[in-house]
Motif scaffolding. Structure first.
Motif, PDB file in Angstrom:
ATOM      1  N   MET A 121      13.234   4.804  -0.446  1.00 47.67           N
ATOM      2  CA  MET A 121      13.553   6.210  -0.038  1.00 47.67           C
ATOM      3  C   MET A 121      12.040   6.913  -0.235  1.00 47.67           C
ATOM      4  O   MET A 121      11.799   7.721   0.793  1.00 47.67           O
ATOM      5  CB  MET A 121      14.703   6.856  -0.690  1.00 47.67           C
ATOM      6  N   LEU A 122      11.490   6.600  -1.104  1.00 47.47           N
ATOM      7  CA  LEU A 122      10.066   7.156  -1.261  1.00 47.47           C
ATOM      8  C   LEU A 122       9.003   6.771  -0.014  1.00 47.47           C
ATOM      9  O   LEU A 122       8.042   7.566   0.383  1.00 47.47           O
ATOM     10  CB  LEU A 122       9.278   7.032  -2.732  1.00 47.47           C
ATOM     11  N   ILE A 123       9.469   5.629   0.488  1.00 48.29           N
ATOM     12  CA  ILE A 123       8.747   5.154   1.509  1.00 48.29           C
ATOM     13  C   ILE A 123       9.202   5.770   2.646  1.00 48.29           C
ATOM     14  O   ILE A 123       8.362   6.140   3.638  1.00 48.29           O
ATOM     15  CB  ILE A 123       8.791   3.670   1.778  1.00 48.29           C
ATOM     16  N   ALA A 124      10.536   6.101   2.892  1.00 48.32           N
ATOM     17  CA  ALA A 124      10.959   6.940   4.130  1.00 48.32           C
ATOM     18  C   ALA A 124      10.580   8.131   4.133  1.00 48.32           C
ATOM     19  O   ALA A 124      10.356   8.682   5.131  1.00 48.32           O
ATOM     20  CB  ALA A 124      12.685   6.538   4.115  1.00 48.32           C
ATOM     21  N   GLN A 125      10.603   8.818   2.832  1.00 49.18           N
ATOM     22  CA  GLN A 125       9.825  10.104   2.769  1.00 49.18           C
ATOM     23  C   GLN A 125       8.405  10.274   3.185  1.00 49.18           C
ATOM     24  O   GLN A 125       8.093  11.383   3.861  1.00 49.18           O
ATOM     25  CB  GLN A 125       9.927  10.526   1.300  1.00 49.18           C
ATOM     26  N   GLN A 126       7.707   8.986   3.462  1.00 47.21           N
ATOM     27  CA  GLN A 126       6.464   9.065   3.769  1.00 47.21           C
ATOM     28  C   GLN A 126       6.455   8.889   5.184  1.00 47.21           C
ATOM     29  O   GLN A 126       5.538   8.728   6.067  1.00 47.21           O
ATOM     30  CB  GLN A 126       5.615   7.875   3.153  1.00 47.21           C
ATOM     31  N   GLU A 147       0.799  -1.224  -0.042  1.00 44.64           N
ATOM     32  CA  GLU A 147       0.082   0.077  -0.050  1.00 44.64           C
ATOM     33  C   GLU A 147       0.872   1.422  -0.033  1.00 44.64           C
ATOM     34  O   GLU A 147       0.409   2.407  -0.379  1.00 44.64           O
ATOM     35  CB  GLU A 147      -0.976  -0.005   1.272  1.00 44.64           C
ATOM     36  N   LEU A 148       2.150   1.089   0.395  1.00 41.68           N
ATOM     37  CA  LEU A 148       2.984   2.437   0.637  1.00 41.68           C
ATOM     38  C   LEU A 148       3.849   2.420  -0.791  1.00 41.68           C
ATOM     39  O   LEU A 148       4.408   3.580  -0.881  1.00 41.68           O
ATOM     40  CB  LEU A 148       4.132   2.205   1.792  1.00 41.68           C
ATOM     41  N   TYR A 149       3.541   1.284  -1.673  1.00 43.88           N
ATOM     42  CA  TYR A 149       4.631   1.541  -2.847  1.00 43.88           C
ATOM     43  C   TYR A 149       4.329   2.773  -3.918  1.00 43.88           C
ATOM     44  O   TYR A 149       3.048   2.824  -3.958  1.00 43.88           O
ATOM     45  CB  TYR A 149       4.375   0.308  -3.582  1.00 43.88           C
ATOM     46  N   LYS A 150       5.323   3.490  -4.293  1.00 43.21           N
ATOM     47  CA  LYS A 150       4.966   4.480  -5.310  1.00 43.21           C
ATOM     48  C   LYS A 150       5.896   4.268  -6.358  1.00 43.21           C
ATOM     49  O   LYS A 150       7.110   4.045  -6.605  1.00 43.21           O
ATOM     50  CB  LYS A 150       5.403   6.079  -4.668  1.00 43.21           C
TER      51      LYS A 150
END
Length: 392
Positions: free
Chosen positions: A227-232, A209-212
């Protein structure tokens, strides 16, 4: 000039040694104040899809399939998916012999990222684990990764990359092996302090669900996705008990090719993750990101050259005897690197020269990679390095 010299010297030392030492101390301090982070229990594992992107891997794919089918996981909760877009050998045909595995194949070769996005649209599991086709996972790898997702603050889990290093290892093999041992220590401390700064594609996982999705021309998809997940504001944790074992590059030339591609991907990632440089917004994450990644992938390789030039000038001007000592140390180090290159060309194995040689190759690759990125000459399409096994 003296101030510039010492700032340059300090940045170099901090990047390669100082950050690791500081990280070690910060982790020790955190343990004193809060205790060590508890290990999650192996119970009520989430549904999981193991995704393997394979391109022309017919010589290795049966070994990879056998390894995949031997992995432990709760019955009924694991699906294995192989993507073979663009493969022109027998890889898809071999995979299709195994009904336990789902195969997605397309004759077009649009790159790994495009293949991953196409596959992701078909998934429904709670977590997705990515691994490379030329790696072997330990039997408990998936279980040890999946157990962390019982903590809702965790958005991704990175496994450990291990390199097979033999006694007869050349500079490329030995250097890569040493590099990943050091990287693994940093990742372990990063994870315990706060979060891992990017995952390696050999073995990493995400909450679906967090995958971008990242652009199809992304070079370091594993790094960008994590890193896009860490940014969230979710943590990426490191799990060394889940590891992917692979052979080192076939030789130092193959390793250089791989490092140049990584360096081009590194500067591309930095340009696309500019908000993460805002330490006022992302705090500790920004500090880790800049210290562990940004400095290595941007200015430090150039600072190594500048340091030598400044050191020579300070020696010529006879400012202080200490600069003679520092210049001598630099000359000795680079002489060892040159000796390592000369010995490697003659296939002579003297390991004391491998680390300085590999260090220079690694930093030279960053400069080449930045140049390749700026000239728009680095493709995101799979570019396989030849590995020791000769299979890939």
């Amino acid at each position: 000039m003296i101030i510039t010299f010492w700032i340059t010297f300090a940045l170099i030392v901090y990047t390669f040694v100082g950050y690791g030492a500081l990280l070690f101390l910060l982790v020790r301090l955190r343990r004193m104040l809060r205790g060590k982070r508890p290990l999650p229990l192996i119970e009520n594992l989430p549904s999981c899809t193991l995704v393997i992107a394979a391109y022309n891997e017919e010589l290795f794919i049966r070994e990879k399939i056998a390894n995949t089918l031997e992995l432990d996981y709760e019955s009924g909760k694991l699906e294995s998916l192989f993507i073979t877009d663009g493969s022109s050998d027998n890889t898809p045909d071999i995979i299709s012999e195994y009904p336990q595995i789902r195969l997605m194949h397309r004759t077009e070769r649009l790159g790994k990222v495009a293949a991953m996005h196409r596959a992701f649209d078909t998934l429904s599991s709670e977590i997705v684990i990515f691994t490379d086709a030329n790696t072997i996972l330990n039997k408990q790898a998936l279980v040890n990764i999946a157990r962390h997702y019982s903590d809702k603050t965790i958005g991704a889990v990175a496994g450990e990359k291990r390199i097979r290093v033999e006694e007869s290892a050349d500079a490329g093999t030995a250097g890569e092996g040493f590099y990943w041992k050091y990287e693994s220590a940093l990742k372990k401390w990063d994870s315990e302090l706060n979060t891992v700064v990017g995952a390696a594609g050999e073995l990493f996982s995400v909450r679906r669900e967090l995958y971008k999705p990242v652009p199809d021309d992304t070079i370091l998809d594993d790094f960008m996705i994590s890193m896009l997940i860490a940014q969230q504001k979710y943590r990426i944790v490191y799990e060394p008990e889940s590891y992917a074992l692979e052979y080192a590059s076939h030789n130092i030339k193959e390793e250089l090719k791989r490092k140049i591609r990584i360096a081009a991907g590194g500067i591309q990632s930095i340009m696309r993750l500019l908000p993460l440089l805002n330490i006022f917004k992302y705090g500790l994450l920004s500090f880790q990101y800049i210290s562990h990644r940004v400095l290595r992938w941007t200015i430090v390789p150039f600072l190594l050259i500048i340091l030598v030039i400044l050191n020579i000038q300070l020696v010529v001007e006879r400012i202080h005897p200490i600069y003679w000592s520092l210049l001598f140390g630099q000359v000795l180090f680079y002489a060892a690197a040159v000796a390592g290159m000369a010995l490697e060309n003659r296939q002579m194995r003297i390991k004391v020269f491998f680390i300085p040689y590999y260090f220079c190759v690694m930093n030279y690759a960053v400069i080449r990679g930045i140049g390749r990125y700026l000239s728009n000459r680095q493709s995101a399409v799979w570019e396989k390095a030849i590995r020791k096994s000769g299979n890939n």
